[in-house]
Design an enzyme around this catalytic site. Sequence first.
Site, PDB file in Angstrom:
ATOM      1  CG  ASP A  80     -65.721  62.847  17.407  1.00 19.41           C
ATOM      2  OD1 ASP A  80     -64.836  63.346  16.703  1.00 19.41           O
ATOM      3  OD2 ASP A  80     -65.537  62.450  18.571  1.00 19.41           O
ATOM      4  CB  CYS A 193     -73.525  68.615  17.502  1.00 17.60           C
ATOM      5  SG  CYS A 193     -73.092  67.753  15.975  1.00 17.60           S
ATOM      6  CB  SER A 472     -71.094  60.786  21.680  1.00 16.02           C
ATOM      7  OG  SER A 472     -71.626  62.050  21.370  1.00 16.02           O
TER       8      SER A 472
END
Length: 558
Positions: A80, A193, A472
Amino acid sequence: MELRSNALKIGNDRAWHRSLLKSMGYTDDEIKRPWVGVAVPTNEILPGHFHLNQVADAVKAGIRSAGGLPIGFPTIGICDGLAMGHMGMKYPLPSREHIANTVEIMANAHQMDALVLITNCDKIIPGMIMAALRLNIPAIMVSGGPMLAIRHGKEDVDISTVGRASGKLAAGLIDKKELDILEEKGCPTVGSCSGMFTANTMNCAAEAMGFSLGGSGTIPAVYAERLRLAKDTGRAIMDLVEADIRPKDIITKEAIVNAATVDMALGGSSNTVLHLPAIAHEAGLTLDLEEFNRISERTPHLCNMSPAGPHHLQDLYEAGGVYAVMRELRKKDLLNLDCVTVTGQSIGKNIEREYPVIERDDVIKQINKPYHQEGSLAILSGNICPEHAVCKRTAIPEKMWNFTGTARCFDSEEEASEAVYSGKVQKGDVVVIRYEGPIGGPGMRENHLTTAALVGMGLGEDVALITDGRFSGATRGPAIGHISPEAAAGGPIAIVKDGDKISIDIYERKINLELKDAEIKERLKNWKKPAPKVKEGYLALYSKLVTSASTGAVFKDI
């Protein structure tokens, strides 16, 4: 359980099949074993998946040691972060359905007896779980683990720090040298992440649902413990085959509510509101958006994780992980502890396990001393979103919880980002980004670059952003997404004009266009649907099949 793979390997008329298997070096003994598909979405462009072959080798070793035959096969995986800010972001959410279809196709075409689903990032996790429910053969998930955060100055930094730094540079708040340093430091290892973004939110949710072993959501990717967990996962799938425990035995309504409850305590991504309803749908269950509000109202917010706070997944791991959070929630009877899990035991029994922890009382608050009395997500309603909208309120400055601003309308994220960077968005504005929903996008892009720019340029406490797209998990600031119905479906967000007033009340979970009902009806009557942005390929097909974000953006029933 009766092995499905017997259909390919038992009898004289299956000599053909056995011969094909032997061409790859499989022995008679291996062929007779239960066949365990190992879905591995490894690739060389996704940091969370770059190392998954190593995890897969450990899983396969565990399967072999417990008497199974591991059979690896690939699936796709999109980063992403790399897809962000351009047309590539149209693909991640649609990839969820494609991943589910891939696993279904491979498992059914080859009559696999069980599955180990190795995953790590964003849409891959729910896609894998959806496939497991659709197939309903013994299955277990193990993630590749989060990347580490790294210290810079007085704080740990991650990829969201880098995103905000770009906005700070544009606003003259930092110099290019500082941006270059953050670019180098922001992602110091492989893994998902390091904040409580969508990938880690969903990995923690899978653990809370009992669909993965303890630690799967939080053990860092680069720790040796991650490989030991993978081996344990390979052995555990053989126990599930023996006991004939299947995904629909594990992922019940109660287990999904447990996952949502843990998500509220962790301060997880708003994308949970897309993925948990889609998972429920595959299980033949319903999880409506109002239920998220009910869960949030009773669940204290216990962890202040990036992007809203200073902590990262390695901190949560050191403090005891998901099970430690669940033990805290248990003190107020907020969980169903009887749900069966991939260990064959209840989640209540599982969370009794105490992992060796570093003393980190700062990471998980005691339930009677939370960061907030209510959970992280809020479902909003109002005349601009008759089918609701979603925000991560713990990432919104409290001064913005009650805000009325002037609409600045854009029909794509690119237009909005350009306006922010060029200084055309001012304090007191509400940035409206539309035609970015599941149908209109198509694909429901994340609008993270725009929110990062707003925060980085110092507008995070003075400008709100609403969209029929999504955000996000790394988003920070006054961002409200999933406005439904979306603009392309004729939702009221389509008829907002520059200069209109929009009121937001997070306390009351309301968002409204300050117009009389008659004016809204008149504008909707005169609205004309624009031509589709994409007219060919998978995205064109997806736009015809997908439903509203309010349903989890699942496909229409056949």
